[in-house]
Design a protein around this motif. Structure first.
Motif, PDB file in Angstrom:
ATOM      1  N   GLU A 336       0.831  -1.208   0.000  1.00 10.91           N
ATOM      2  CA  GLU A 336       0.000   0.000   0.000  1.00 10.91           C
ATOM      3  C   GLU A 336       0.867   1.261   0.000  1.00 10.91           C
ATOM      4  OE1 GLU A 336      -2.335  -0.624   3.462  1.00 10.91           O
ATOM      5  OE2 GLU A 336      -3.812  -1.912   2.459  1.00 10.91           O
ATOM      6  N   LYS A 337       1.933   1.233   0.780  1.00 11.46           N
ATOM      7  CA  LYS A 337       2.837   2.377   0.872  1.00 11.46           C
ATOM      8  C   LYS A 337       3.514   2.648  -0.464  1.00 11.46           C
ATOM      9  CE  LYS A 337       6.864   4.066   3.450  1.00 11.46           C
ATOM     10  NZ  LYS A 337       7.844   3.756   4.525  1.00 11.46           N
ATOM     11  N   ASN A 338       3.846   1.587  -1.173  1.00 10.00           N
ATOM     12  CA  ASN A 338       4.558   1.730  -2.450  1.00 10.00           C
ATOM     13  C   ASN A 338       3.627   1.690  -3.655  1.00 10.00           C
ATOM     14  OD1 ASN A 338       7.717   1.549  -1.889  1.00 10.00           O
ATOM     15  ND2 ASN A 338       6.694   0.178  -0.455  1.00 10.00           N
ATOM     16  N   HIS A 339       2.318   1.670  -3.388  1.00 16.72           N
ATOM     17  CA  HIS A 339       1.307   1.699  -4.454  1.00 16.72           C
ATOM     18  C   HIS A 339       1.520   0.578  -5.475  1.00 16.72           C
ATOM     19  CE1 HIS A 339       0.109   5.582  -2.843  1.00 16.72           C
ATOM     20  NE2 HIS A 339       1.362   5.989  -2.936  1.00 16.72           N
ATOM     21  N   GLU A 340       1.862  -0.590  -4.965  1.00 20.23           N
ATOM     22  CA  GLU A 340       2.072  -1.741  -5.835  1.00 20.23           C
ATOM     23  C   GLU A 340       0.835  -2.623  -5.818  1.00 20.23           C
ATOM     24  OE1 GLU A 340       5.662  -3.951  -5.399  1.00 20.23           O
ATOM     25  OE2 GLU A 340       6.862  -2.191  -4.866  1.00 20.23           O
ATOM     26  N   ASN A 341       0.458  -3.089  -7.006  1.00 21.72           N
ATOM     27  CA  ASN A 341      -0.689  -3.983  -7.120  1.00 21.72           C
ATOM     28  C   ASN A 341      -0.218  -5.422  -6.975  1.00 21.72           C
ATOM     29  OD1 ASN A 341      -3.293  -4.880  -7.547  1.00 21.72           O
ATOM     30  ND2 ASN A 341      -3.070  -4.921  -9.762  1.00 21.72           N
ATOM     31  N   CYS A 342      -0.853  -6.184  -6.117  1.00 25.54           N
ATOM     32  CA  CYS A 342      -0.438  -7.568  -5.858  1.00 25.54           C
ATOM     33  C   CYS A 342      -1.633  -8.327  -5.300  1.00 25.54           C
ATOM     34  CB  CYS A 342       0.721  -7.573  -4.855  1.00 25.54           C
ATOM     35  SG  CYS A 342       1.266  -9.220  -4.349  1.00 25.54           S
ATOM     36  N   PRO A 343      -1.757  -9.623  -5.638  1.00 28.57           N
ATOM     37  CA  PRO A 343      -2.870 -10.413  -5.088  1.00 28.57           C
ATOM     38  C   PRO A 343      -2.943 -10.402  -3.566  1.00 28.57           C
ATOM     39  CG  PRO A 343      -1.843 -11.599  -6.901  1.00 28.57           C
ATOM     40  CD  PRO A 343      -0.988 -10.382  -6.642  1.00 28.57           C
TER      41      PRO A 343
END
Length: 418
Positions: A336-343
């Motif tokens: 969330e902090k790095n705005h990464e999309n992941c399952p």
């Protein structure tokens, strides 16, 4: 947050995968009328060569050079969001055959296993170096037998941060962990092999991905994964052959295969390394994390999540030990902090027994996950359905189909079906 079975947008029929589905449709229409739907599909897929399967969107097979460090290999895998990659021998001549050009396949889980093997003191339970080498390039068949509950519980975030900053990690080359434990670097298909062969290898024979080689060029032309097959199926929504199969309910197709009593799971207060160990031992790609004192799941951990132990070890600073719950919390916060999309951000993806195969495929494809958990009306786990389970319901293996296909390609371990 748990994902549920919501509607997903219907795909168009202009993608390469959909055009491939229309090719199946054309074959479907001319098949002998006395054939059953399953026999028709088998015959259709047997008539299409794997060279017709669309390549990855980047149209590039990601390879890792044998002189790359473990750290570089991890970064390449993470950057391209892939679980594994073939290792090309930098010393191979330009005109080398594919068997001589590649030395194996390396993956996140294999690298972690090898590193932990080296960091553990020798003991009667520790695997031999040959086993460790084999495990590093063939992670699906290895077991964390050397890692007991005590050592797993005492391992904290500082351990992985120290490990990934060590000279040992930075200086070890990929070729150093790729032992000559196979007769060939990996099992591959030729471009002339059929779709049916590919689908059976990805389902019944439990392969997660299959390289397709061009014998003339001696190079990998494509790597077909279970996920790519599911995406192809999702793109075929609306076609007759797909609708006749995809509109069946899961219960009609005998899914889930895995019942609640046999479901492999880990409780939220258990060490996350024990979860990875269990996945390896049982040869499964993911495991639900169960809430303490209940049969409800609070998340899912898969083998691909092992990458966070190497790519972001600093996120575990606040935890004395890395439990399954702490792992989920720390990684979700990091993403969330790095705005990464992941399952891992989505949480558990669930469905009910009365949903259709089509709904299941579209959800798995849109969420980019490898398994979906079947729950009852109260949210209690009733089973799990994997990509392999879905593909296995699409085709069947004719008697004597593979013949001597595996001869001379792979050694035959005593516990192997292949």
């Amino acid at each position: 947050m748990m994902g549920t079975m919501e509607g997903s947008p219907r795909s168009g029929l202009s993608s390469p995968e959909a055009k491939l589905g229309m090719r199946v449709e054309d074959l479907w229409d001319i098949m002998e009328p006395q054939l059953s739907p399953t026999e028709k599909l088998n015959a259709c897929f047997e008539s299409i060569p794997v060279s017709a399967f669309p390549p990855a969107p980047s149209n590039q097979v990601i390879e890792i050079k044998s002189d790359a460090s473990l750290g570089e290999a991890v970064q390449i895998l993470a950057q391209h969001k892939i679980l594994s990659a073939p290792v090309v021998d930098v010393d191979a001549p330009e005109d080398a055959s594919w068997i001589d050009r590649y030395i194996g396949i390396v993956e996140f889980a294999g690298i972690v296993f090898w590193l932990l093997c080296q960091s553990e003191p020798p003991s009667p339970r520790s695997p031999s170096s040959a086993t460790a080498l084999a495990a590093a390039t063939n992670g699906v068949n290895a077991e964390f037998e050397f890692l007991g509950p005590e050592s797993a519980a005492s391992t904290n975030g500082n351990f992985f941060e120290a490990l990934t900053s060590s000279d040992f990690y930075k200086n070890t080359k990929v070729r150093d962990i790729s032992g000559s434990f196979r007769w060939a670097p990996f099992l591959a298909l030729q471009t002339s092999n059929s779709f049916l062969t590919m689908l059976l290898l990805l389902s019944k024979y439990k392969m997660k991905s299959i390289p397709v080689v061009d014998l003339g060029e001696g190079k990998i032309e494509n790597i077909i994964t279970q996920s790519a097959v599911i995406h192809m199926l999702a793109e075929c929504a609306g076609l007759q052959w797909f609708e006749s199969w995809g509109t069946k309910r899961l219960s009609e197709l005998g899914l889930p295969v895995m019942t609640p009593n046999h479901l492999i799971k880990v409780h939220e207060d258990e060490p996350v390394l024990q979860a990875f160990k269990l996945m390896r031992k049982k040869r499964i790609g993911g495991i639900p994390v169960i809430e303490k004192g209940s049969s409800r799941a609070v998340g899912n951990i898969s083998l691909r999540d092992v990458q966070f132990l190497l790519t972001a070890p600093e996120i575990y600073h606040d935890y004395r030990s890395i439990t399954a719950k702490n792992f989920l919390t720390a990684v979700r916060s990091y993403l969330e902090k790095n705005h990464e999309n992941c399952p891992l951000l989505t949480g558990m993806i669930t469905c009910k027994r009365d949903h259709t195969m089509k709904e299941l495929i579209q959800l798995l494809d849109s969420e980019k996950v490898h398994r979906i958990y079947v729950v009852d009306n109260d949210g209690n786990l009733e089973g799990v359905i994997t990509l392999r389970d879905i593909i296995s319901k699409l085709v069947h293996e004719p008697r004597g189909y593979f013949g001597d296909f595996f001869d001379g390609v792979l050694p035959l371990p005593q516990n192997s079906r292949v």
